[in-house]
Design a protein around this motif. Structure first.
Motif, PDB file in Angstrom:
ATOM      1  N   UNK A   1       0.863  -1.179   0.000  1.00 27.18           N
ATOM      2  CA  UNK A   1       0.000   0.000   0.000  1.00 27.18           C
ATOM      3  C   UNK A   1       0.897   1.225   0.000  1.00 27.18           C
ATOM      4  N   UNK A   2       0.679   2.121  -0.996  1.00 29.18           N
ATOM      5  CA  UNK A   2       1.574   3.248  -1.196  1.00 29.18           C
ATOM      6  C   UNK A   2       0.811   4.564  -1.214  1.00 29.18           C
ATOM      7  N   UNK A   3       1.495   5.618  -0.819  1.00 23.77           N
ATOM      8  CA  UNK A   3       1.066   6.988  -1.078  1.00 23.77           C
ATOM      9  C   UNK A   3       2.110   7.573  -2.009  1.00 23.77           C
TER      10      UNK A   3
ATOM     11  N   UNK B   1       6.098   3.443   0.193  1.00 28.34           N
ATOM     12  CA  UNK B   1       5.454   2.204   0.654  1.00 28.34           C
ATOM     13  C   UNK B   1       5.253   2.309   2.164  1.00 28.34           C
ATOM     14  N   UNK B   2       3.976   2.372   2.581  1.00 27.44           N
ATOM     15  CA  UNK B   2       3.670   2.586   3.992  1.00 27.44           C
ATOM     16  C   UNK B   2       3.211   1.318   4.706  1.00 27.44           C
ATOM     17  N   UNK B   3       2.385   0.497   4.022  1.00 21.65           N
ATOM     18  CA  UNK B   3       1.799  -0.673   4.666  1.00 21.65           C
ATOM     19  C   UNK B   3       1.899  -1.876   3.750  1.00 21.65           C
TER      20      UNK B   3
ATOM     21  N   UNK C   1      -6.054  -6.692   7.028  1.00 21.11           N
ATOM     22  CA  UNK C   1      -4.875  -7.037   7.849  1.00 21.11           C
ATOM     23  C   UNK C   1      -3.692  -6.152   7.494  1.00 21.11           C
ATOM     24  N   UNK C   2      -3.858  -4.854   7.691  1.00 22.65           N
ATOM     25  CA  UNK C   2      -2.790  -3.895   7.389  1.00 22.65           C
ATOM     26  C   UNK C   2      -1.672  -4.009   8.434  1.00 22.65           C
ATOM     27  N   UNK C   3      -0.432  -3.908   7.962  1.00 21.67           N
ATOM     28  CA  UNK C   3       0.743  -3.888   8.829  1.00 21.67           C
ATOM     29  C   UNK C   3       1.710  -2.817   8.317  1.00 21.67           C
ATOM     30  N   UNK C   4       2.461  -2.235   9.241  1.00 20.47           N
ATOM     31  CA  UNK C   4       3.471  -1.280   8.817  1.00 20.47           C
ATOM     32  C   UNK C   4       4.503  -1.955   7.932  1.00 20.47           C
TER      33      UNK C   4
END
Length: 291
Positions: free
Chosen positions: A263-265, A269-271, A286-289
């Protein structure tokens, strides 16, 4: 009155106590909104029918002593009265369009007598304008629910009352209509009586209060809740050799399996998240850092 007194009166107009505390500053954007409505009506109606390019160039609200006009058409509505004054050159040009006279013909309104046909056109045009303005007053500065209605649709409550040389009320909505092909620049005035001005100002006050409440509600949210961010998900990566890529043909199937997505902004890459299927759609859970 001396010249200096006239200059002073122009710079320092008399204050109307009835406007104190009222949203008079919103009358200018309201006039522009109605000018846009009328341009839409002209485009959907007369311009389409006659191939003209009539449009509203300027729109403003004017508060001044009632100025005499050769012919004000006065209309009654359930909430009060409105009056419409259309300059004769515009009316005569519209008559020429309706009856197929060349638009380039020279017109001298002073040399052309009034006719019953011109009177009927002025009344009908006034009905359309009054109906459209009543619709805009009801909406205030908000978008019209169904858009302006051409050809007077929905104006059953508008009733022609009389013809007068006196304007209706102290406030007028002044519209400048242009047609470049004719070299026409003509003025249309719509006068509102006290009841309609009261309704208009009340509607603008309501809209202003609603906008203030929405702004305060937005400002009351935490800062993190007021900054919009766009997330993008990179669902998968697959390593392939150059030879495998060169061998691909239309219809070939590349087997893949969804496991962990990034997952990116923008490019950050943040999550990481797990890709799951739910009711035929792909979801991230199930998001993780990101490490």
């Amino acid at each position: 009155m001396t010249q200096s007194a006239q200059y002073s009166a122009a710079l320092h107009p008399v204050l109307d106590a009835r406007t104190l505390g009222r949203p008079v500053h919103l009358l200018a954007p309201f006039a522009r909104k109605f000018g846009a409505d009328l341009s839409d009506l002209l485009r959907q109606g007369m311009n389409r029918r006659y191939g003209t390019r009539l449009a509203v160039a300027e729109a403003r609200m004017a508060h001044r002593p009632a100025s005499p006009s050769p012919r004000w058409q006065v209309y009654g509505l359930a909430q009060g009265r409105m009056g419409v004054a259309v300059e004769r050159e515009l009316l005569l040009r519209l008559l020429h369009c309706r009856y197929g006279v060349g638009s380039g013909a020279v017109l001298d309104p002073a040399a052309i007598p009034f006719t019953a046909t011109e009177d009927r056109l002025a009344r009908r045009l006034g009905e359309d304008l009054v109906a459209a303005l009543a619709q805009r007053v009801q909406a205030g500065l908000a978008a019209l629910a169904m858009g302006p209605q051409p050809d007077g649709e929905g104006d059953a409550a508008v009733q022609w009352l009389a013809q007068s040389r006196d304007a209706v009320g102290a406030w007028s909505l002044v519209l400048t209509v242009e047609e470049p092909g004719w070299g026409l620049r003509s003025e249309v005035q719509i006068g509102l009586d006290d009841a309609w001005m009261e309704r208009l100002l009340a509607q603008l006050t309501t809209g202003r209060s609603q906008a203030r409440r929405e702004r305060l509600h937005a400002e009351a949210r935490p800062l993190a809740g007021r900054i919009p961010l766009r997330l993008s998900a990179r669902l998968l990566r697959r390593r392939m050799t150059l030879g495998e890529v060169m061998d691909l043909r239309p219809g070939d199937v590349i087997p893949v399996s969804f496991q962990t997505a990034d997952v990116l902004i923008k490019d950050s890459r943040l999550f990481t998240a797990t890709v799951a299927e739910h009711k035929g759609g792909l979801w991230l859970t199930a998001f993780n850092d990101a490490a």
